[in-house]
Design a protein around this motif. Structure first.
Motif, PDB file in Angstrom:
ATOM      1  N   GLU A  57       0.828  -1.199   0.000  1.00  0.00           N
ATOM      2  CA  GLU A  57       0.000   0.000   0.000  1.00  0.00           C
ATOM      3  C   GLU A  57       0.868   1.258   0.000  1.00  0.00           C
ATOM      4  O   GLU A  57       0.548   2.238  -0.681  1.00  0.00           O
ATOM      5  CB  GLU A  57      -0.934   0.006   1.211  1.00  0.00           C
ATOM      6  N   HIS A  74      -6.103   7.635   0.852  1.00  0.00           N
ATOM      7  CA  HIS A  74      -6.099   6.173   0.819  1.00  0.00           C
ATOM      8  C   HIS A  74      -6.756   5.599   2.072  1.00  0.00           C
ATOM      9  O   HIS A  74      -7.556   4.664   1.983  1.00  0.00           O
ATOM     10  CB  HIS A  74      -4.661   5.660   0.690  1.00  0.00           C
ATOM     11  N   SER A  94     -10.137   3.298   2.170  1.00  0.00           N
ATOM     12  CA  SER A  94     -10.123   1.912   2.638  1.00  0.00           C
ATOM     13  C   SER A  94     -10.900   1.718   3.934  1.00  0.00           C
ATOM     14  O   SER A  94     -11.527   0.673   4.110  1.00  0.00           O
ATOM     15  CB  SER A  94      -8.683   1.428   2.814  1.00  0.00           C
TER      16      SER A  94
END
Length: 172
Positions: free
Chosen positions: A38, A78, A82
């Protein structure tokens, strides 16, 4: 091929600058997501965003700060996308702050407390302790005044102390 013009293209300038700070950008992203893949994705996305914007700029004096800010924003985006819990893996230690005799449990408590901070507040701690930036540098990265950075930093530190010393899990 010999180049007649000694001036480098914007693409070459960007490539050289990004190559010199790529490890720093990776560590910054990794502090947010604690996952190798990631973090690499975040750095890749941030590099793309920086490359697109770099071509439109005349000069980039504070390239490191500018790219750090892009990585921070991309990391926060991000995390919001998520919305899941990430766990630290065993190999995290190579990216952690230097050891000063803290036990594994104390380190885990610290990382848990950091994870409970909102991503915007986490940036202050990461830039100060993991990237060893001065308040002036943090102010440049976050586009804030140095005094604002100092006051927010110490407020966040006090919240972390309360969480770690007293075990309060309150609203960080």
């Amino acid at each position: 091929m010999i180049r007649l013009n000694s001036r480098k293209t914007k693409e070459e300038q960007f490539s050289e600058k990004i190559t010199t700070i790529q490890n720093k950008l990776y560590r910054l992203a990794y502090c947010y997501v604690k996952n190798e893949q990631e973090a690499l994705d975040i750095v890749s996305e941030a590099t793309y965003k920086g490359y697109i914007a770099y071509g439109k700029m005349d000069s980039m004096t504070y390239f490191d700060s500018w790219m750090s800010r892009i990585v921070i924003n991309t990391s926060i985006d991000h995390i919001r996308r998520s919305q899941r819990v990430t766990y630290m893996e065993d190999y995290v230690q190579e990216f952690a702050a230097p050891e000063r005799g803290a036990s594994i449990e104390e380190k885990m408590d610290l990382y848990d407390a950091l994870d409970r901070l909102v991503p915007e507040d986490r940036a202050y701690i990461i830039l100060k302790f993991f990237d060893n930036m001065r308040f002036r540098e943090i102010a440049e990265v976050l586009s804030l005044s140095e005094n604002t950075v100092k006051s927010k930093f110490y407020r966040i530190i006090n919240k972390l102390k309360l969480d770690l010393v007293e075990g309060e899990v309150g609203d960080l």
